[in-house]
Motif scaffolding. Structure first.
Motif, mmCIF file in Angstrom:
data_model
loop_
_atom_site.group_PDB
_atom_site.id
_atom_site.type_symbol
_atom_site.label_atom_id
_atom_site.label_comp_id
_atom_site.label_asym_id
_atom_site.label_seq_id
_atom_site.Cartn_x
_atom_site.Cartn_y
_atom_site.Cartn_z
ATOM 1 N N SER A 129 0.446 -1.298 -0.060
ATOM 2 C CA SER A 129 -0.212 -0.328 -0.323
ATOM 3 C C SER A 129 0.882 1.273 0.063
ATOM 4 C CB SER A 129 -1.323 0.189 1.261
ATOM 5 O OG SER A 129 -1.758 -1.179 1.114
ATOM 6 N N ARG A 130 2.119 1.268 0.587
ATOM 7 C CA ARG A 130 2.499 2.208 0.695
ATOM 8 C C ARG A 130 3.611 2.633 -0.308
ATOM 9 N NH1 ARG A 130 6.930 2.835 5.895
ATOM 10 N NH2 ARG A 130 6.800 5.074 4.857
ATOM 11 N N ALA A 131 4.132 1.710 -1.391
ATOM 12 C CA ALA A 131 4.519 1.359 -2.283
ATOM 13 C C ALA A 131 3.806 2.309 -3.520
ATOM 14 C CB ALA A 131 5.326 0.230 -2.435
ATOM 15 N N ARG A 132 2.539 2.142 -3.336
ATOM 16 C CA ARG A 132 1.725 2.660 -4.261
ATOM 17 C C ARG A 132 1.372 4.063 -4.314
ATOM 18 N NH1 ARG A 132 -3.525 1.704 -4.897
ATOM 19 N NH2 ARG A 132 -3.990 1.650 -3.278
ATOM 20 N N VAL A 133 1.726 4.690 -2.861
ATOM 21 C CA VAL A 133 1.564 5.879 -2.183
ATOM 22 C C VAL A 133 2.552 6.446 -3.443
ATOM 23 C CG1 VAL A 133 1.089 7.894 -0.729
ATOM 24 C CG2 VAL A 133 -0.112 5.524 -0.345
ATOM 25 N N GLN A 134 3.701 5.416 -2.836
ATOM 26 C CA GLN A 134 4.930 6.106 -3.850
ATOM 27 C C GLN A 134 5.251 6.740 -4.896
ATOM 28 O OE1 GLN A 134 8.172 3.894 -3.154
ATOM 29 N NE2 GLN A 134 9.416 5.483 -2.424
ATOM 30 N N PHE A 135 4.841 4.772 -5.745
ATOM 31 C CA PHE A 135 4.336 5.596 -7.288
ATOM 32 C C PHE A 135 3.414 6.767 -7.322
ATOM 33 C CE2 PHE A 135 4.432 0.735 -7.160
ATOM 34 C CZ PHE A 135 5.706 0.098 -6.706
ATOM 35 N N ALA A 215 12.943 0.585 3.381
ATOM 36 C CA ALA A 215 13.806 1.421 3.819
ATOM 37 C C ALA A 215 13.954 2.441 2.185
ATOM 38 C CB ALA A 215 15.862 1.007 3.489
ATOM 39 N N ASP A 216 13.019 1.646 1.033
ATOM 40 C CA ASP A 216 13.318 2.553 -0.304
ATOM 41 C C ASP A 216 11.996 3.559 -0.331
ATOM 42 O OD1 ASP A 216 15.885 1.572 -1.513
ATOM 43 O OD2 ASP A 216 14.078 -0.364 -1.756
ATOM 44 N N LEU A 217 10.434 2.629 0.575
ATOM 45 C CA LEU A 217 9.748 3.597 0.856
ATOM 46 C C LEU A 217 9.933 4.839 1.207
ATOM 47 C CD1 LEU A 217 7.546 0.920 2.651
ATOM 48 C CD2 LEU A 217 7.871 1.714 -0.095
ATOM 49 N N ARG A 218 11.688 4.995 1.969
ATOM 50 C CA ARG A 218 11.876 6.943 1.518
ATOM 51 C C ARG A 218 12.459 8.122 1.327
ATOM 52 N NH1 ARG A 218 12.709 3.375 7.070
ATOM 53 N NH2 ARG A 218 14.897 4.126 6.428
ATOM 54 N N ARG A 219 12.992 6.964 -0.012
ATOM 55 C CA ARG A 219 14.080 7.231 -0.988
ATOM 56 C C ARG A 219 13.241 7.675 -1.944
ATOM 57 N NH1 ARG A 219 17.504 2.486 0.757
ATOM 58 N NH2 ARG A 219 18.641 2.882 2.494
ATOM 59 N N ASP A 220 12.506 8.578 -2.135
ATOM 60 C CA ASP A 220 11.526 8.740 -3.426
ATOM 61 C C ASP A 220 12.285 9.105 -4.800
ATOM 62 O OD1 ASP A 220 10.179 8.410 -1.823
ATOM 63 O OD2 ASP A 220 9.390 10.713 -2.166
ATOM 64 N N ARG A 224 12.965 6.525 -8.057
ATOM 65 C CA ARG A 224 12.100 7.082 -9.158
ATOM 66 C C ARG A 224 13.320 6.941 -10.437
ATOM 67 N NH1 ARG A 224 8.772 10.159 -12.371
ATOM 68 N NH2 ARG A 224 10.253 11.024 -13.922
ATOM 69 N N GLU A 225 14.935 7.165 -10.016
ATOM 70 C CA GLU A 225 15.756 7.098 -11.264
ATOM 71 C C GLU A 225 15.762 5.440 -11.086
ATOM 72 O OE1 GLU A 225 20.340 6.786 -9.823
ATOM 73 O OE2 GLU A 225 19.200 8.911 -9.595
ATOM 74 N N ARG A 226 15.652 4.605 -10.379
ATOM 75 C CA ARG A 226 15.613 2.671 -10.805
ATOM 76 C C ARG A 226 14.064 2.201 -12.032
ATOM 77 N NH1 ARG A 226 15.498 0.704 -4.485
ATOM 78 N NH2 ARG A 226 15.585 -1.097 -5.268
ATOM 79 N N PHE A 227 13.095 3.325 -11.052
ATOM 80 C CA PHE A 227 12.462 2.267 -12.031
ATOM 81 C C PHE A 227 12.382 3.304 -13.734
ATOM 82 C CE2 PHE A 227 9.791 1.369 -8.523
ATOM 83 C CZ PHE A 227 8.772 -0.034 -9.349
#
Length: 247
Positions: A129-135, A215-220, A224-227
């Motif tokens: 759920s948090r990953a979706r919000v980050q996306f 940890a990635d959920l705090r590294r916007d 983004r760069e990885r995606f």
């Protein structure tokens, strides 16, 4: 006096980022909300079909609980609860929307409406759920959840997130996920090895793959760069597959 945060706990809805220092209850017998002895009393209407019983305690049901929480907490925390509510009710969006519609003029309804529109019971954990919000926050396309992909060997692979146009998969790695996938007499290392083989097979099919951790959920910026890099690999993989000779 149903409490929306207590209700979330009793209903086994996921909670993340919610202030638990105060108890919130909803009361239909009050003319105005008030705070007494560490309890926030919310004056609001309650329909019988919005209530349920959990071990002898009357609480608001999953949909009403999700909307009440969404009216009072930040977006990300509210999405975690709303996703869990939909997951519990078989992704019944119509009922959630009906509850939201009855509360559309209430305080906090605009914020809750955004949460309801975004919520998806396909998210299987707090991390997803948090990953979706980050996306959403970093401007990625909306992925399809729990997508099934048929491999060339006939094996069916399942991905947390599928970005279809970009031919890219996203996976959230949490400890609970590996525990859930443990077979009898297996160790966590066996699951990790199986996941690696699965990821190798998907990359071999031309998909870009990005794995996320807590940890990635705090590294916007990093995510983004990885995606963006994975989107390029996925699109290149699609082109290679399209030009590969049959047989």
């Amino acid at each position: 006096m149903p409490s929306h945060v207590t209700a979330a706990a009793l209903l086994d809805l996921p909670l993340w980022g919610v202030d638990l220092s105060m108890v919130h209850v909803t009361r239909a017998d009050l003319h105005a909300s008030r705070v007494e002895a560490g309890v926030v009393h919310h004056a609001a209407g309650l329909n019988d079909d919005e209530l349920c019983d959990v071990d002898g305690v009357t609480v608001t049901g999953p949909e009403r609980t999700a909307v009440d929480v969404a009216r009072h907490v930040p977006f990300e925390a509210a999405v975690v609860v709303a996703d869990g509510a939909l997951r519990r009710t078989g992704n019944d969006r119509e009922r959630l929307l009906a509850v939201m519609d009855r509360m559309r003029t209430w305080q906090g309804a605009r914020a809750a409406g955004r949460v309801v529109a975004f919520a998806d019971g396909g998210s299987e954990s707090v991390g997803e759920s948090r990953a979706r919000v980050q996306f959403e926050r970093i401007g990625l396309p909306t992925p399809r959840l729990q997508a099934e992909i048929l491999g060339a060997d006939g094996e069916l692979y399942r991905a947390d997130f599928l970005f279809e146009e970009e031919n890219t998969l996203g996976e959230f790695d949490g400890r609970a996920k590996y525990q859930r996938y443990l077979e009898p007499d297996e160790e966590p290392a066996d699951v990790v090895w199986r996941e690696k083989r699965r990821e190798d097979a998907l990359r071999g099919m031309g998909y870009g793959v990005v794995r996320l951790t807590w940890a990635d959920l705090r590294r916007d910026a990093i995510v983004r760069e990885r995606f963006m890099a994975a989107f390029g690999r996925g699109e290149a993989g699609r082109r290679r597959a399209a030009t590969r000779p049959e047989g």
